[in-house]
Design a protein around this motif. Sequence first.
Motif, PDB file in Angstrom:
ATOM      1  N   GLN A 193      19.480 -10.774   3.042  1.00  9.13           N
ATOM      2  CA  GLN A 193      20.681 -11.515   3.417  1.00  9.13           C
ATOM      3  C   GLN A 193      20.424 -12.138   4.785  1.00  9.13           C
ATOM      4  O   GLN A 193      19.904 -11.466   5.678  1.00  9.13           O
ATOM      5  CB  GLN A 193      21.900 -10.585   3.509  1.00  9.13           C
ATOM      6  CG  GLN A 193      22.238  -9.843   2.227  1.00  9.13           C
ATOM      7  CD  GLN A 193      22.834 -10.742   1.166  1.00  9.13           C
ATOM      8  OE1 GLN A 193      23.365 -11.805   1.470  1.00  9.13           O
ATOM      9  NE2 GLN A 193      22.718 -10.327  -0.092  1.00  9.13           N
ATOM     10  N   VAL A 194      20.792 -13.425   4.946  1.00  8.89           N
ATOM     11  CA  VAL A 194      20.623 -14.082   6.239  1.00  8.89           C
ATOM     12  C   VAL A 194      21.929 -14.746   6.669  1.00  8.89           C
ATOM     13  O   VAL A 194      22.815 -14.995   5.840  1.00  8.89           O
ATOM     14  CB  VAL A 194      19.504 -15.150   6.214  1.00  8.89           C
ATOM     15  CG1 VAL A 194      18.167 -14.540   5.837  1.00  8.89           C
ATOM     16  CG2 VAL A 194      19.859 -16.309   5.274  1.00  8.89           C
ATOM     17  N   THR A 195      22.055 -15.026   7.975  1.00  9.84           N
ATOM     18  CA  THR A 195      23.174 -15.821   8.475  1.00  9.84           C
ATOM     19  C   THR A 195      22.651 -16.877   9.440  1.00  9.84           C
ATOM     20  O   THR A 195      21.554 -16.735  10.008  1.00  9.84           O
ATOM     21  CB  THR A 195      24.224 -14.967   9.222  1.00  9.84           C
ATOM     22  OG1 THR A 195      23.588 -14.320  10.327  1.00  9.84           O
ATOM     23  CG2 THR A 195      24.845 -13.936   8.320  1.00  9.84           C
ATOM     24  N   HIS A 196      23.445 -17.929   9.610  1.00 12.79           N
ATOM     25  CA  HIS A 196      23.159 -19.007  10.566  1.00 12.79           C
ATOM     26  C   HIS A 196      24.352 -19.042  11.528  1.00 12.79           C
ATOM     27  O   HIS A 196      25.404 -19.565  11.186  1.00 12.79           O
ATOM     28  CB  HIS A 196      23.021 -20.355   9.868  1.00 12.79           C
ATOM     29  CG  HIS A 196      21.909 -20.415   8.859  1.00 12.79           C
ATOM     30  ND1 HIS A 196      21.959 -19.750   7.654  1.00 12.79           N
ATOM     31  CD2 HIS A 196      20.723 -21.070   8.889  1.00 12.79           C
ATOM     32  CE1 HIS A 196      20.832 -19.995   6.977  1.00 12.79           C
ATOM     33  NE2 HIS A 196      20.072 -20.799   7.716  1.00 12.79           N
ATOM     34  N   GLY A 199      23.980 -22.361  15.174  1.00 14.91           N
ATOM     35  CA  GLY A 199      24.019 -23.806  15.012  1.00 14.91           C
ATOM     36  C   GLY A 199      22.660 -24.450  14.813  1.00 14.91           C
ATOM     37  O   GLY A 199      22.533 -25.676  14.839  1.00 14.91           O
ATOM     38  N   ARG A 200      21.645 -23.633  14.590  1.00 16.82           N
ATOM     39  CA  ARG A 200      20.303 -24.169  14.349  1.00 16.82           C
ATOM     40  C   ARG A 200      20.051 -24.337  12.855  1.00 16.82           C
ATOM     41  O   ARG A 200      20.742 -23.756  12.029  1.00 16.82           O
ATOM     42  CB  ARG A 200      19.246 -23.243  14.952  1.00 16.82           C
ATOM     43  CG  ARG A 200      19.316 -23.097  16.459  1.00 16.82           C
ATOM     44  CD  ARG A 200      18.416 -21.998  16.985  1.00 16.82           C
ATOM     45  NE  ARG A 200      17.008 -22.316  16.812  1.00 16.82           N
ATOM     46  CZ  ARG A 200      16.225 -21.783  15.888  1.00 16.82           C
ATOM     47  NH1 ARG A 200      16.705 -20.899  15.032  1.00 16.82           N
ATOM     48  NH2 ARG A 200      14.962 -22.109  15.805  1.00 16.82           N
ATOM     49  N   GLU A 201      19.011 -25.098  12.557  1.00 12.66           N
ATOM     50  CA  GLU A 201      18.658 -25.342  11.153  1.00 12.66           C
ATOM     51  C   GLU A 201      18.238 -24.048  10.448  1.00 12.66           C
ATOM     52  O   GLU A 201      18.520 -23.844   9.275  1.00 12.66           O
ATOM     53  CB  GLU A 201      17.507 -26.360  11.114  1.00 12.66           C
ATOM     54  CG  GLU A 201      16.899 -26.587   9.745  1.00 12.66           C
ATOM     55  CD  GLU A 201      15.594 -27.360   9.797  1.00 12.66           C
ATOM     56  OE1 GLU A 201      14.968 -27.486   8.734  1.00 12.66           O
ATOM     57  OE2 GLU A 201      15.199 -27.821  10.886  1.00 12.66           O
ATOM     58  N   HIS A 202      17.553 -23.191  11.187  1.00 17.58           N
ATOM     59  CA  HIS A 202      16.971 -21.988  10.581  1.00 17.58           C
ATOM     60  C   HIS A 202      17.865 -20.762  10.790  1.00 17.58           C
ATOM     61  O   HIS A 202      18.672 -20.706  11.711  1.00 17.58           O
ATOM     62  CB  HIS A 202      15.593 -21.714  11.191  1.00 17.58           C
ATOM     63  CG  HIS A 202      14.615 -22.824  10.977  1.00 17.58           C
ATOM     64  ND1 HIS A 202      14.118 -23.150   9.742  1.00 17.58           N
ATOM     65  CD2 HIS A 202      14.070 -23.702  11.853  1.00 17.58           C
ATOM     66  CE1 HIS A 202      13.282 -24.163   9.857  1.00 17.58           C
ATOM     67  NE2 HIS A 202      13.234 -24.522  11.130  1.00 17.58           N
ATOM     68  N   GLU A 203      17.672 -19.764   9.927  1.00 17.40           N
ATOM     69  CA  GLU A 203      18.451 -18.523  10.008  1.00 17.40           C
ATOM     70  C   GLU A 203      18.148 -17.792  11.315  1.00 17.40           C
ATOM     71  O   GLU A 203      17.037 -17.865  11.838  1.00 17.40           O
ATOM     72  CB  GLU A 203      18.139 -17.638   8.797  1.00 17.40           C
ATOM     73  CG  GLU A 203      16.845 -16.837   8.862  1.00 17.40           C
ATOM     74  CD  GLU A 203      15.571 -17.649   8.676  1.00 17.40           C
ATOM     75  OE1 GLU A 203      14.480 -17.146   9.036  1.00 17.40           O
ATOM     76  OE2 GLU A 203      15.651 -18.788   8.160  1.00 17.40           O
ATOM     77  N   ASP A 204      19.155 -17.072  11.819  1.00 15.77           N
ATOM     78  CA  ASP A 204      18.955 -16.341  13.071  1.00 15.77           C
ATOM     79  C   ASP A 204      19.231 -14.843  12.941  1.00 15.77           C
ATOM     80  O   ASP A 204      19.103 -14.108  13.916  1.00 15.77           O
ATOM     81  CB  ASP A 204      19.789 -16.936  14.202  1.00 15.77           C
ATOM     82  CG  ASP A 204      21.182 -17.364  13.758  1.00 15.77           C
ATOM     83  OD1 ASP A 204      21.789 -16.619  12.969  1.00 15.77           O
ATOM     84  OD2 ASP A 204      21.636 -18.441  14.178  1.00 15.77           O
ATOM     85  N   MET A 205      19.618 -14.397  11.745  1.00  5.61           N
ATOM     86  CA  MET A 205      19.793 -12.966  11.488  1.00  5.61           C
ATOM     87  C   MET A 205      19.341 -12.682  10.061  1.00  5.61           C
ATOM     88  O   MET A 205      19.552 -13.513   9.162  1.00  5.61           O
ATOM     89  CB  MET A 205      21.259 -12.541  11.605  1.00  5.61           C
ATOM     90  CG  MET A 205      21.886 -12.715  12.967  1.00  5.61           C
ATOM     91  SD  MET A 205      23.611 -12.118  12.981  1.00  5.61           S
ATOM     92  CE  MET A 205      23.547 -10.969  14.348  1.00  5.61           C
ATOM     93  N   VAL A 206      18.736 -11.530   9.850  1.00  6.35           N
ATOM     94  CA  VAL A 206      18.370 -11.127   8.487  1.00  6.35           C
ATOM     95  C   VAL A 206      18.482  -9.603   8.362  1.00  6.35           C
ATOM     96  O   VAL A 206      18.201  -8.864   9.306  1.00  6.35           O
ATOM     97  CB  VAL A 206      16.933 -11.575   8.123  1.00  6.35           C
ATOM     98  CG1 VAL A 206      15.892 -10.950   9.059  1.00  6.35           C
ATOM     99  CG2 VAL A 206      16.597 -11.225   6.669  1.00  6.35           C
ATOM    100  N   VAL A 207      18.949  -9.186   7.206  1.00  2.77           N
ATOM    101  CA  VAL A 207      18.843  -7.787   6.789  1.00  2.77           C
ATOM    102  C   VAL A 207      18.096  -7.804   5.464  1.00  2.77           C
ATOM    103  O   VAL A 207      18.497  -8.506   4.526  1.00  2.77           O
ATOM    104  CB  VAL A 207      20.225  -7.125   6.614  1.00  2.77           C
ATOM    105  CG1 VAL A 207      20.069  -5.712   6.072  1.00  2.77           C
ATOM    106  CG2 VAL A 207      20.976  -7.104   7.937  1.00  2.77           C
ATOM    107  N   ALA A 208      16.978  -7.092   5.403  1.00  2.68           N
ATOM    108  CA  ALA A 208      16.162  -7.078   4.182  1.00  2.68           C
ATOM    109  C   ALA A 208      15.885  -5.646   3.767  1.00  2.68           C
ATOM    110  O   ALA A 208      15.717  -4.761   4.615  1.00  2.68           O
ATOM    111  CB  ALA A 208      14.843  -7.811   4.416  1.00  2.68           C
TER     112      ALA A 208
END
Length: 334
Positions: A193-196, A199-208
């Motif tokens: 799961q990721v979140t943005h 405000g950037r193009e790429h994800e800045d948080m992930v839980v895997a």
Amino acid sequence: MGTLEEGRPVRMGLIGLGSMGRHHARVIREVEGMELVAVADPVGDRHRVAGGLAVLPDVDALIGAGIDAAMVAVPTYLHEEVALALAAAGVHAMVEKPIAATAESGQRVADAFRSAGLVGAVGYVERCNPALLQMRRRIEAGELGVVYQITTSRQGPFPARIADVGVVKDLATHDIDLTSWIARSPYEVVAGQVTHRSGREHEDMVVATGRLANGIIVSHTVNWLSPLKVRQTVATGEKGAFVANTLTGDLTFVANGDVTTEWDQVSAFRGVSEGDSVRYAIARREPLRVEQENFRDALWGRPSDAVSMAEGVHTLRVVEAILTSASTGQTVHL
């Protein structure tokens, strides 16, 4: 081409003089058996690490300086282009992590070095962290018994350096590599799961979460939006748990206790009781220096713990599977 003559100083080139390259320049100069003879960066030397060396404009000029091997510390999207040029010229290389921008790109790099008979390595410096080295050795010695689970947490404020990738390829790639290495097993299944939020193009948080081929279950919490800087790896097994703090290089073992309690409510709540804790005294050597020594040993044909390009490609395949899972909502089988 094989390896270099053992003991002969390695003529090293460095391309990319940014946030990582400046540290590599210092360390290469410090490592016995390595000599920094050429540096290159098309945007110049903003950290002033070249010393008396001319700042060359590109990889071709670096190759022209007559180097044996190169450290590649350019932005990720340039890794393939630079690495393939080095392979074509017969120059051994260590590429900063990740090996390339995509697994497909990384596979081309790995294939090029293999077919040319060159030493190719990837710069996963966390494998050289003293706490993780100790953890891996002790697990291998059976001190945890059967390993059940490995979890990692890598959180902190947004990095000052400009990232051309999201947090998964920039940071979680460390956790995937070190987990597979500690467990001595590749990944088999992942979900993410990721979140943005920045405000950037790429994800800045992930839980895997995932499972390795040997049955160990894993989880990774990674972000660059936390005010708390956390770098922790926990391996839990039948005899207890190892807790590695890779910021400080500390390793603690918490044993499963064998003290029984007569207080039934606590016994039911706590399950396995907590036994003695030991924080090990570890010699703390700079991980980046250990990494360059591993590369030197590989170049000399000695036994080495350098991270292979094939391992670098596997890590990228896992990274891409996590991103696929996050976008589709499906668990991905590798």
